[in-house]
Every structure is written in C-alpha cells, then in structure tokens.
Design an enzyme around this catalytic site. Sequence first.
Site, mmCIF file in Angstrom:
data_model
loop_
_atom_site.group_PDB
_atom_site.id
_atom_site.type_symbol
_atom_site.label_atom_id
_atom_site.label_comp_id
_atom_site.label_asym_id
_atom_site.label_seq_id
_atom_site.Cartn_x
_atom_site.Cartn_y
_atom_site.Cartn_z
ATOM 1 N N ASP A 10 0.876 -1.170 0.000
ATOM 2 C CA ASP A 10 0.000 0.000 0.000
ATOM 3 C C ASP A 10 0.912 1.220 0.000
ATOM 4 O OD1 ASP A 10 0.890 0.259 2.599
ATOM 5 O OD2 ASP A 10 -1.091 0.212 3.537
ATOM 6 N N CYS A 67 3.079 -3.363 3.900
ATOM 7 C CA CYS A 67 2.274 -2.210 4.320
ATOM 8 C C CYS A 67 3.027 -1.555 5.476
ATOM 9 C CB CYS A 67 0.832 -2.607 4.660
ATOM 10 S SG CYS A 67 0.613 -3.734 6.039
ATOM 11 N N THR A 69 2.710 -1.844 8.790
ATOM 12 C CA THR A 69 3.080 -2.808 9.833
ATOM 13 C C THR A 69 3.290 -4.216 9.291
ATOM 14 O OG1 THR A 69 0.740 -3.301 10.184
ATOM 15 C CG2 THR A 69 1.733 -1.578 11.585
ATOM 16 N N HIS A 100 8.558 -25.086 7.936
ATOM 17 C CA HIS A 100 7.464 -25.783 8.633
ATOM 18 C C HIS A 100 6.069 -25.450 8.117
ATOM 19 C CE1 HIS A 100 9.806 -26.918 12.562
ATOM 20 N NE2 HIS A 100 10.434 -27.278 11.457
ATOM 21 N N HIS A 135 5.126 -31.999 8.520
ATOM 22 C CA HIS A 135 4.629 -30.627 8.340
ATOM 23 C C HIS A 135 3.601 -30.532 7.217
ATOM 24 C CE1 HIS A 135 7.464 -29.346 11.286
ATOM 25 N NE2 HIS A 135 8.465 -29.883 10.597
#
Length: 151
Positions: A10, A67, A69, A100, A135
């Site tokens: 963004d 973005c 965060t 994993h 996994h």
Amino acid sequence: MPKTVFLGSDHAGVALKAALVAHLQAAGHDVADLGPAEAKSVDYPDFAKLVCRRVLDTPGAAGILVCGTGIGMSMAANRMPGIRAALCVNEYLARMTRLHNDANVLCLGERVVGLGLAASIADAFLATDFEGGRHQRRVDLIESCGLAAPI
Ligand code: RB5
C-alpha cells in the site's frame, strides 16, 4: 535458486517495495511489481488480492506484501484459500515459516524493519525449501480450518 516473485504494497509500503524489487532483481529473481507505483493512499486488501491471485496461478512462485506494519496485508492475504502468509520481523521467522509452514507469501512492515533487514528476511524466505514430512499434514490441516464447523 531464482524464483518468480510478485510484490505489492500500500502507500505505507511503497518505498520498501521499490527497494526490494531492485534487491531481488539484482539477486537474479524474476520479479513482478504489481503496484502501486506511487505513495498515493490506497487500500492494502486490493493489493493483497492482486498478488495472492498471481501466486496461486503460478506454480512455485512467492509473494511479498508490504504495508506499514505488515499486519493488514497478512490478515487480508490469509483469507484467501491456498495462501499461507507470514509476517516476519527477522530471518529466523522467515526460514522457519518456509521449513514448517510452506508459507507462500511474506509480509513486511515498512515502519517496522529497515531495508537491510527486510532484504535479509526476503533472501532467507526465498532461499529456504519446505521440509515436508509431518509438516505437510499440518499445512493441509490449515486449509481445513476454513471449512470446520465452530467448536
Ligand atoms: C496505513 O496507514 C496502515 O494502516 C497500513 O499500511 C497497514 O499498516 C495496516 O495494517
């Protein structure tokens, strides 16, 4: 090994995205920047959707979403079946989520990590293969979470 990498952001992630595009191209990856091209205000779910669709349509490809965060991008991306998006703040997390979780999208926060760290996180993410084995069962179960009746 070179990978196909789709990037999106963004407005709050556009500068880090541009730097990562240059870094990953120099490292030999096949890179597609899906925008935005400038820091005008946009809505991160739109770009999460764009990148994730391309990742799902391109076998072996990875996505990188940036973005402010990294949180909004990871929330949006993880709503899409088949996408396993991991918000990473260090190389250990990037390596482990490939080993994993078979993560296919890396999320980063431009307001959280600097370019040097972000580049190392992206390098670790792209260089690490899924371990498979036990996994794989757990990764398959992640998809079934979206189908499960409430407990
Ligand atoms: C934009 O201000 C910011 O909310 C966005 O980039 C992101 O951090 C959301 O999770």
